[in-house]
Scaffold this active site. Structure first.
Site, PDB file in Angstrom:
ATOM      1  N   ASP A  29      -9.604   5.006 -20.485  1.00 36.64           N
ATOM      2  CA  ASP A  29     -10.246   4.354 -21.630  1.00 36.64           C
ATOM      3  C   ASP A  29     -10.943   3.095 -21.122  1.00 36.64           C
ATOM      4  OD1 ASP A  29     -10.713   2.780 -24.033  1.00 36.64           O
ATOM      5  OD2 ASP A  29      -9.289   4.102 -25.049  1.00 36.64           O
ATOM      6  N   ASN A  85      -4.906   9.675 -33.387  1.00 39.68           N
ATOM      7  CA  ASN A  85      -5.390   9.213 -34.682  1.00 39.68           C
ATOM      8  C   ASN A  85      -6.385  10.234 -35.216  1.00 39.68           C
ATOM      9  OD1 ASN A  85      -3.953   6.826 -34.201  1.00 39.68           O
ATOM     10  ND2 ASN A  85      -5.723   5.838 -33.261  1.00 39.68           N
ATOM     11  N   GLN A  92      -8.940   6.381 -36.269  1.00 41.68           N
ATOM     12  CA  GLN A  92      -9.810   7.086 -35.322  1.00 41.68           C
ATOM     13  C   GLN A  92     -11.182   6.418 -35.335  1.00 41.68           C
ATOM     14  OE1 GLN A  92     -10.303  11.303 -36.065  1.00 41.68           O
ATOM     15  NE2 GLN A  92     -11.368  11.641 -34.127  1.00 41.68           N
ATOM     16  N   HIS A  98      -9.199  12.759 -29.690  1.00 37.34           N
ATOM     17  CA  HIS A  98      -8.762  12.199 -28.410  1.00 37.34           C
ATOM     18  C   HIS A  98      -7.325  11.737 -28.523  1.00 37.34           C
ATOM     19  CE1 HIS A  98     -10.787   9.037 -30.729  1.00 37.34           C
ATOM     20  NE2 HIS A  98     -10.073   8.122 -30.096  1.00 37.34           N
ATOM     21  N   HIS A 100      -4.542   9.418 -27.029  1.00 37.62           N
ATOM     22  CA  HIS A 100      -4.328   8.228 -26.209  1.00 37.62           C
ATOM     23  C   HIS A 100      -2.996   8.336 -25.481  1.00 37.62           C
ATOM     24  CE1 HIS A 100      -7.344   5.568 -28.271  1.00 37.62           C
ATOM     25  NE2 HIS A 100      -7.108   6.370 -29.294  1.00 37.62           N
TER      26      HIS A 100
END
Ligand SMILES: [Zn+2]
Length: 136
Positions: A29, A85, A92, A98, A100
């Site tokens: 990220d 999320n 989100q 995605h 995390h």
């Protein structure tokens, strides 16, 4: 195509790639919550993970667990969050699913102050019925 994660999958935007399969890609990220914060995304554009093929979501989680194990060994973190999320109201930000993976360290100052409620037994029964009736 304006989706940033689709552009990363297509190689139009660079990323710090960690791993990939035919259907899933993982990279660091660029706005990490903690050192080693990484994302696992499906290569196919899917906005909401819970609407994806369950097998694809399973591949995302499988990769996340393998990378989480490796990140723990590399960073010696004390714990880890796996966070998915779904929807803007759930936090989100990028509308491409995605997962995390956030390495956690003792006293790292990261908190999710979710307010806790209490489960009422009549509602619990109604919830179990309503949800299980709709499982596909
Ligand atoms: Zn996308």
């Amino acid at each position: 195509m304006s989706c940033i994660f689709c552009k990363i999958v297509a190689g139009e935007i660079p990323c710090h790639k960690l791993a990939e399969t035919a259907r899933v890609l993982a990279f660091l990220d660029i706005m990490p919550i903690a050192r080693g914060h990484l994302l696992v995304v499906p290569k196919q554009h899917v906005e909401l993970a819970y609407l994806a093929d369950p097998a694809l979501s399973g591949e995302m989680m499988s990769m996340a667990v393998q990378l989480g194990r490796a990140a723990q060994a590399a960073l010696q973190c004390a714990g880890m969050n796996f966070l998915l999320n779904c929807g803007a109201c759930a936090g989100q930000v990028v509308p491409h699913a995605h997962l995390h993976v956030v390495p956690r360290f003792v006293d790292d100052g990261i908190h999710w102050p979710w307010p806790q409620g209490s489960l009422v037994s009549e509602d619990a029964a109604a919830l179990v019925q309503a949800i299980t009736e709709r499982m596909r």
